[in-house]
Write a protein that holds these residues in place. Structure first.
Motif, PDB file in Angstrom:
ATOM      1  N   GLY A  90       0.810  -1.214   0.000  1.00 23.23           N
ATOM      2  CA  GLY A  90       0.000   0.000   0.000  1.00 23.23           C
ATOM      3  C   GLY A  90       0.840   1.258   0.000  1.00 23.23           C
ATOM      4  O   GLY A  90       2.021   1.237  -0.330  1.00 23.23           O
ATOM      5  N   MET A  91       0.187   2.353   0.367  1.00 23.41           N
ATOM      6  CA  MET A  91       0.854   3.655   0.384  1.00 23.41           C
ATOM      7  C   MET A  91       0.462   4.414   1.635  1.00 23.41           C
ATOM      8  O   MET A  91      -0.672   4.327   2.093  1.00 23.41           O
ATOM      9  N   ASN A  92       1.425   5.153   2.156  1.00 24.70           N
ATOM     10  CA  ASN A  92       1.135   6.063   3.262  1.00 24.70           C
ATOM     11  C   ASN A  92       0.673   7.405   2.734  1.00 24.70           C
ATOM     12  O   ASN A  92      -0.112   8.083   3.374  1.00 24.70           O
ATOM     13  N   LYS A  93       1.209   7.790   1.576  1.00 28.42           N
ATOM     14  CA  LYS A  93       0.965   9.114   1.039  1.00 28.42           C
ATOM     15  C   LYS A  93       1.103   9.056  -0.474  1.00 28.42           C
ATOM     16  O   LYS A  93       1.963   8.333  -0.993  1.00 28.42           O
ATOM     17  N   LEU A  94       0.264   9.820  -1.167  1.00 26.74           N
ATOM     18  CA  LEU A  94       0.330   9.875  -2.623  1.00 26.74           C
ATOM     19  C   LEU A  94      -0.153  11.235  -3.094  1.00 26.74           C
ATOM     20  O   LEU A  94      -1.222  11.688  -2.693  1.00 26.74           O
ATOM     21  N   ARG A  95       0.647  11.869  -3.931  1.00 26.65           N
ATOM     22  CA  ARG A  95       0.261  13.141  -4.537  1.00 26.65           C
ATOM     23  C   ARG A  95       0.535  13.068  -6.027  1.00 26.65           C
ATOM     24  O   ARG A  95       1.477  12.410  -6.464  1.00 26.65           O
ATOM     25  N   LEU A  96      -0.300  13.767  -6.812  1.00 29.79           N
ATOM     26  CA  LEU A  96      -0.149  13.835  -8.267  1.00 29.79           C
ATOM     27  C   LEU A  96      -0.018  15.303  -8.663  1.00 29.79           C
ATOM     28  O   LEU A  96      -0.982  15.924  -9.095  1.00 29.79           O
ATOM     29  N   PRO A  97       1.177  15.888  -8.514  1.00 35.38           N
ATOM     30  CA  PRO A  97       1.346  17.326  -8.736  1.00 35.38           C
ATOM     31  C   PRO A  97       1.207  17.786 -10.180  1.00 35.38           C
ATOM     32  O   PRO A  97       0.923  18.955 -10.422  1.00 35.38           O
ATOM     33  N   LYS A 138       7.593  19.942 -12.505  1.00 34.67           N
ATOM     34  CA  LYS A 138       6.913  19.186 -11.447  1.00 34.67           C
ATOM     35  C   LYS A 138       6.804  17.713 -11.832  1.00 34.67           C
ATOM     36  O   LYS A 138       6.577  17.382 -12.989  1.00 34.67           O
ATOM     37  N   PRO A 139       6.911  16.830 -10.842  1.00 31.95           N
ATOM     38  CA  PRO A 139       6.745  15.399 -11.125  1.00 31.95           C
ATOM     39  C   PRO A 139       5.273  15.030 -11.293  1.00 31.95           C
ATOM     40  O   PRO A 139       4.376  15.775 -10.898  1.00 31.95           O
ATOM     41  N   ALA A 140       5.050  13.862 -11.862  1.00 30.07           N
ATOM     42  CA  ALA A 140       3.695  13.331 -12.005  1.00 30.07           C
ATOM     43  C   ALA A 140       3.196  12.769 -10.686  1.00 30.07           C
ATOM     44  O   ALA A 140       2.019  12.914 -10.343  1.00 30.07           O
ATOM     45  N   ILE A 141       4.096  12.112  -9.954  1.00 28.32           N
ATOM     46  CA  ILE A 141       3.722  11.459  -8.696  1.00 28.32           C
ATOM     47  C   ILE A 141       4.840  11.638  -7.682  1.00 28.32           C
ATOM     48  O   ILE A 141       6.021  11.548  -8.020  1.00 28.32           O
ATOM     49  N   VAL A 142       4.438  11.864  -6.441  1.00 26.37           N
ATOM     50  CA  VAL A 142       5.323  11.746  -5.289  1.00 26.37           C
ATOM     51  C   VAL A 142       4.581  10.837  -4.325  1.00 26.37           C
ATOM     52  O   VAL A 142       3.469  11.174  -3.893  1.00 26.37           O
ATOM     53  N   ALA A 143       5.161   9.689  -4.022  1.00 29.09           N
ATOM     54  CA  ALA A 143       4.462   8.703  -3.197  1.00 29.09           C
ATOM     55  C   ALA A 143       5.379   8.127  -2.131  1.00 29.09           C
ATOM     56  O   ALA A 143       6.581   7.992  -2.342  1.00 29.09           O
ATOM     57  N   GLU A 144       4.775   7.801  -1.003  1.00 29.80           N
ATOM     58  CA  GLU A 144       5.450   6.992   0.002  1.00 29.80           C
ATOM     59  C   GLU A 144       4.766   5.632  -0.053  1.00 29.80           C
ATOM     60  O   GLU A 144       3.621   5.490   0.385  1.00 29.80           O
ATOM     61  N   ASN A 145       5.447   4.690  -0.676  1.00 27.93           N
ATOM     62  CA  ASN A 145       4.847   3.377  -0.893  1.00 27.93           C
ATOM     63  C   ASN A 145       5.553   2.313  -0.077  1.00 27.93           C
ATOM     64  O   ASN A 145       6.695   2.468   0.319  1.00 27.93           O
ATOM     65  N   LEU A 146       4.824   1.232   0.181  1.00 29.23           N
ATOM     66  CA  LEU A 146       5.278   0.170   1.082  1.00 29.23           C
ATOM     67  C   LEU A 146       5.407  -1.147   0.328  1.00 29.23           C
ATOM     68  O   LEU A 146       4.560  -1.486  -0.496  1.00 29.23           O
TER      69      LEU A 146
END
Length: 152
Positions: A90-97, A138-146
């Motif tokens: 899963g993910m703790n955090k996900l952004r699509l800038p 800017k990036p497409a995605i910045v994620a903290e994934n597990l």
């Protein structure tokens, strides 16, 4: 591509483990994703209208399409050796800038944030994954994934 034994993974906390090669996100890929998911919003599939009316001046990939490419890109950036299974936890955090315009090239840059032994058979790794768009600020995605790794 970087290859890291699971038992040495914790030694790499705070390091960028790798970056994938660039991958093209074609209009054909976007259309196939729209067909698979039923999301045929015009900003994705109506090329002429998107060129005229969309804020990006082109059709854009679905955010979920870009997210779904993360495993493929990650596998091309680095490899963890030793586990009998690697599980998307899963993910703790996900952004699509930023949106990915049709025809753009993307790649992932992956940093190891943390590693924890869950029990004698499982190791939980936390990664920061950034999906960059070639030529874009800017990036497409910045994620903290597990990722959960299962030991033999």
């Amino acid at each position: 591509m970087t290859s890291i034994p699971l038992e040495e993974l914790a030694n790499h906390k705070g390091e960028v483990l790798g970056e994938s090669p660039w991958m093209n996100v074609s209009q054909e890929m976007i259309q196939a994703f729209a067909d698979a998911t039923g999301d045929h919003q015009w900003i994705h599939v109506d090329v002429e209208r998107a060129k005229k009316e969309a804020p990006w001046g082109a059709p854009v990939a679905h955010g979920f399409l870009t997210m779904s490419l993360m495993p493929q890109l990650s596998q091309q950036a680095f490899q963890i050796t030793g586990p009998v299974a690697s599980i998307n936890y899963g993910m703790n955090k996900l952004r699509l800038p930023s949106a990915v315009k049709s025809g753009s090239d993307i790649r992932s840059v992956i940093e190891l944030v943390d590693v924890q032994d869950v029990d004698e058979k499982r190791v939980l790794a936390t990664y920061k994954t950034v999906i960059e768009i070639k030529g874009e600020e800017k990036p497409a995605i910045v994620a903290e994934n597990l990722a959960m790794y299962v030991k033999p």
